[in-house]
Design an enzyme around this catalytic site. Structure first.
Site: not given
Ligand code: NCD
Length: 344
Positions: A57-58, A86, A107
């Site tokens: 949802r976010t 990496k 996020r």
């Protein structure tokens, strides 16, 4: 504050008038979010949505909000498929991605990582959740929802009585929400959690310093009495050292219609940042509450669009430039109807 070009990393940046400004712009977004009108005010602008932790949802709500303002969205998900594995630093990463983007949402599983990324970014960065630390846009949409729900009940944010239930230690949504309550007056907070999952001391101290009343409960039935809002959270099992550790707490506090009827005041608002854990082992918010009109969880998600549209419009300085076109609704027979609370 002047939002133009600013990062939004923590609710600590926001004053009461900032919150009120965001809410008033969010109200203006309703006809666009409900597809009664369209705007292309962000045509040509690019949002990079960088989600290195589970999200639906976010991530989609940020993307949809940007699209609804006419902008384009680039996305990457999962650490494993990013160049960070990496060995690339957040600094290099920020310098590269900010060159592609007008605004960035990130996020990340580590607390503080989004702020670190933002330091090297040439574009404004919004924190979409950094570990167990903060989730500022969730707190804004939660508070916006609380204000609307209370308005219908002839109450206001000042004087709010709220019970926060569940994993208060690791839940970043509840951390941001509690921190944001600082800007209001005369709040009573019931903290309902197992003793080991209490909210961080700092969060509790800040509420008390703001003059709010904080009461601790480890029994659900006592903690959910005499409040206006019940804010239920999921056990953040991904933040525990082992699944066995998390299982001790899952399912400890279960709210269903019978518990609600017996212990809550009539018309207590029921909220949850979602996702709720509906598995047999958890069921913190039973699906038998779905027909309870006080369940506001899907109004929260609708409101998330408005808040994120408002933030983009403020940060990219287009609030006064939105053109009002009627939506050519050939692709949809009716404007999108949103669930309304059951009050006049
Ligand atoms: C929350 C999160 O990711 O912090 N979800 C969300 O963004 N709505 C809460 C959770 O995952 O429990």
């Amino acid at each position: 504050m002047n939002f133009v070009g600013k990062h939004i990393l923590s609710v600590a940046q926001l004053s009461r008038s900032d919150v009120e400004q965001i809410f008033s712009v969010a109200d203006k977004m309703i006809p666009y979010a409900q597809r009664q009108r369209i705007t292309r005010v962000l045509a040509g602008a690019i949002l990079s949505n960088l989600f290195f932790e589970a999200s639906t949802r976010t991530r989609l709500s940020f993307g949809a909000a940007f699209n609804l303002l006419g902008g384009n969205v680039l996305e990457t998900t999962g650490l494993a498929s990013s160049s960070l594995v990496k060995g690339e630093s957040l600094q290099d990463f920020a310098r590269v991605i900010s060159g592609y983007s007008d605004v960035i949402v990130m996020r990340h599983p580590d607390a503080g990582s989004v702020a670190e990324f933002a330091e090297s970014s040439r574009s404004p960065v919004l924190n979409g959740g950094d570990g167990s630390n903060e989730h500022p846009t969730q707190a804004l949409l939660d508070l916006y929802t609380i204000e609307k729900e209370l308005n219908y009940r002839r109450k206001s944010l000042d004087g709010l009585r709220i019970a926060v239930v569940g994993d208060l230690k690791y839940g970043r949504a509840v951390h941001s929400l509690l921190k944001l309550l600082k800007v209001f007056h005369n709040i009573t907070v019931h903290m309902v959690s197992p003793p080991d999952l209490r909210a961080p001391e700092r969060v509790i101290a800040e509420l008390q310093e703001a003059g709010h009343e904080v009461r601790d409960f480890d029994q659900l039935e006592l903690g959910i009495q005499a409040v206006d809002v019940l804010y239920v959270t999921r056990t953040q099992e991904e933040r525990f050292s082992s699944a066995a550790e998390a299982i001790k707490y899952k399912g400890l506090f279960r709210i269903n219609q019978a518990v609600y009827t017996q212990h809550c005041e009539p018309n207590t608002v029921i909220m949850h940042p979602l996702p709720r854990d509906s598995r047999e082992t958890a069921q913190e918010l039973s699906e038998d509450l779905d027909s309870n009109p006080n369940l506001a969880v899907f109004r929260q998600t609708d409101n998330g669009l408005l808040i994120r549209m408002a933030l983009f419009a403020l940060i990219l300085d287009v609030v006064d430039k939105i053109e009002f076109h009627s939506a050519p609704v050939a692709w949809r027979a009716d404007p999108k109807k949103w669930e309304q609370p059951p009050f006049d």
